[in-house]
Design a protein around this motif. Structure first.
Motif, PDB file in Angstrom:
ATOM      1  N   TRP A  53       1.166  -1.729  -0.022  1.00 26.88           N
ATOM      2  CA  TRP A  53       0.084   0.010  -0.092  1.00 26.88           C
ATOM      3  C   TRP A  53       0.378   1.182  -0.324  1.00 26.88           C
ATOM      4  CZ3 TRP A  53      -3.806  -1.640   4.790  1.00 26.88           C
ATOM      5  CH2 TRP A  53      -4.013  -2.843   4.179  1.00 26.88           C
ATOM      6  N   GLU A  58      -0.728   0.724  -8.754  1.00 25.14           N
ATOM      7  CA  GLU A  58      -1.601   0.634  -9.109  1.00 25.14           C
ATOM      8  C   GLU A  58      -2.467  -0.593  -9.848  1.00 25.14           C
ATOM      9  OE1 GLU A  58      -3.625   3.089  -8.642  1.00 25.14           O
ATOM     10  OE2 GLU A  58      -1.704   4.961  -8.819  1.00 25.14           O
ATOM     11  N   TYR A  61      -4.170  -5.582  -4.925  1.00 21.71           N
ATOM     12  CA  TYR A  61      -5.831  -5.741  -4.633  1.00 21.71           C
ATOM     13  C   TYR A  61      -5.880  -4.575  -4.239  1.00 21.71           C
ATOM     14  CZ  TYR A  61      -4.329  -6.572   0.543  1.00 21.71           C
ATOM     15  OH  TYR A  61      -2.981  -6.007   1.009  1.00 21.71           O
ATOM     16  N   GLN A  62      -5.523  -3.184  -4.112  1.00 21.47           N
ATOM     17  CA  GLN A  62      -6.078  -2.117  -3.300  1.00 21.47           C
ATOM     18  C   GLN A  62      -5.200  -0.896  -3.830  1.00 21.47           C
ATOM     19  OE1 GLN A  62      -6.092  -1.885   0.831  1.00 21.47           O
ATOM     20  NE2 GLN A  62      -5.518  -0.651   0.925  1.00 21.47           N
ATOM     21  N   PRO A  63      -5.586   0.514  -3.977  1.00 18.10           N
ATOM     22  CA  PRO A  63      -4.596   1.565  -4.102  1.00 18.10           C
ATOM     23  C   PRO A  63      -3.772   1.824  -3.882  1.00 18.10           C
ATOM     24  CG  PRO A  63      -7.402   1.793  -4.311  1.00 18.10           C
ATOM     25  CD  PRO A  63      -6.978   0.641  -3.607  1.00 18.10           C
ATOM     26  N   ASP A 109     -16.761   0.592   5.964  1.00 21.97           N
ATOM     27  CA  ASP A 109     -15.637   0.218   5.389  1.00 21.97           C
ATOM     28  C   ASP A 109     -14.829   0.096   5.528  1.00 21.97           C
ATOM     29  OD1 ASP A 109     -17.718   1.652   3.337  1.00 21.97           O
ATOM     30  OD2 ASP A 109     -17.326   3.863   4.017  1.00 21.97           O
TER      31      ASP A 109
END
Length: 339
Positions: A53, A58, A61-63, A109
């Motif tokens: 992270w 990009e 599995y997540q931005p 979230d």
């Protein structure tokens, strides 16, 4: 108003130089908005996946976390303010929050989970009963479909998820072979985690040791990638299965990593390789929790902790985890300073 200290991502780290990329800052906590909860952190979880992270890639599995933002990670603590009736003040909660004294999140979230207070060691909500435990169970039982008598190899076997994968494999009747760094870790993997043997990748030829396994490797729980994966591929059994949980050898790179040199063995040995992420199956959480809690209470599974005290020492703890100096789960304990 209440002061909140937090770690901020200022730059993309170069290798393992985290001190040049993150800094501590402070703020006054703002009033909660509708639907938010705020918890006071007792423990922070140091997880290898967060290294991705921090990068600019990009295709993860997540931005990537935007520069100038609070560093994200798992936090465990009690709710101090709530504008969501599902999470009352005083409740023990685990969330994907921030490296901070307080995490302010929207529960849905942040994958917020209400936790039992009847566990003898609440740290196990980051251990055997936490996401590492759920991930290990998902990988060994559901992805690999391990059967009694099969040979299961686990890399990073003394780490948080690997430790649990070894014990789950043992509980399901597999012949477990761990791969870990150093004689002390290998001794721990055999004596405390129930592995049949452990290969010391720092002092042994991993491929040569794996070649001695009678019948080859039926199933491989992958945490590392790189040279370890290459050594495993050439020693898999026909129709073997590989569950890709992590690739820590590649997390520090901003560029895609070349594939394994023994990739042709996927064809020659008719292997099945599947990557998996726990957020793909959120509905399985209660099932995984019940299984792990039962094993924990029966003394059939546990996880040691590598604990660092103080929010200001987060980067020390994080570096221990990323460089393999830990045995078990790496936590930061804010208890002495955060109530």
């Amino acid at each position: 108003m209440t002061k909140n200290r937090y770690w901020q991502l200022d730059a993309r780290p170069e290798g393992e130089d985290f001190s040049s990329a993150l800094s501590m800052a402070a703020e006054q906590l703002a009033p909660l908005e509708d639907g938010e909860i705020r918890l006071k952190t007792r423990f922070l979880s140091m997880d290898a996946g967060t290294r991705m992270w921090m990068n600019s890639r990009e295709d993860g599995y997540q931005p990537p976390i935007p520069l100038g933002s609070k560093m994200a990670g798992q936090a465990l603590g009690r709710v101090t303010e709530s504008r969501d009736d599902r999470f009352p003040v005083g409740a023990l909660v685990r969330v994907f929050g921030q490296w901070a004294d307080y995490s302010t999140v929207r529960p849905d979230d942040a994958w917020a989970v209400l936790l039992d207070d009847d566990i003898d060691d609440e740290r196990q909500h980051f251990g055997a009963l936490g996401l590492n435990g759920w991930t290990a169970l998902y990988g060994v039982k559901d992805i690999l479909g391990i059967k009694e008598g099969e040979t299961l190899v686990v890399s990073a076997a003394a780490g948080a998820t690997g430790s649990l994968a070894c014990q789950i494999g043992r509980n399901l009747g597999a012949n477990v072979v761990g791969i870990a760094g150093g004689p002390d870790k290998c001794r721990h993997v055999v004596e405390n985690l129930g592995a049949r043997q452990c290969i010391d990748y720092r002092n042994s030829d991993v491929a040569a040791e794996l070649a001695k396994l009678d019948g080859g490797i039926d199933a491989y729980f992958e945490n590392v990638g790189g040279k370890i994966l290459d050594a495993v591929l050439q020693n898999m059994a026909l129709h073997g299965r590989i569950a890709v949980c992590g690739m820590i050898a590649n997390y520090a790179s901003d560029e895609p990593t070349p594939g394994p040199s023994n990739y042709d063995q996927v064809l020659m040995r008719r292997l099945r390789i599947e990557g998996f992420l726990l957020p793909d199956v959120p509905e399985r959480g209660p099932e995984y929790y019940d299984t792990m809690k039962r094993w924990y209470q029966e003394g059939k599974i546990t996880l040691p902790f590598d604990v660092t005290e103080g929010l200001e020492n987060v980067l020390t703890a994080y570096a221990r985890m990323m460089t393999g100096k830990n045995t078990g789960k790496v936590l930061v304990d804010l208890g002495t300073e955060n109530g």
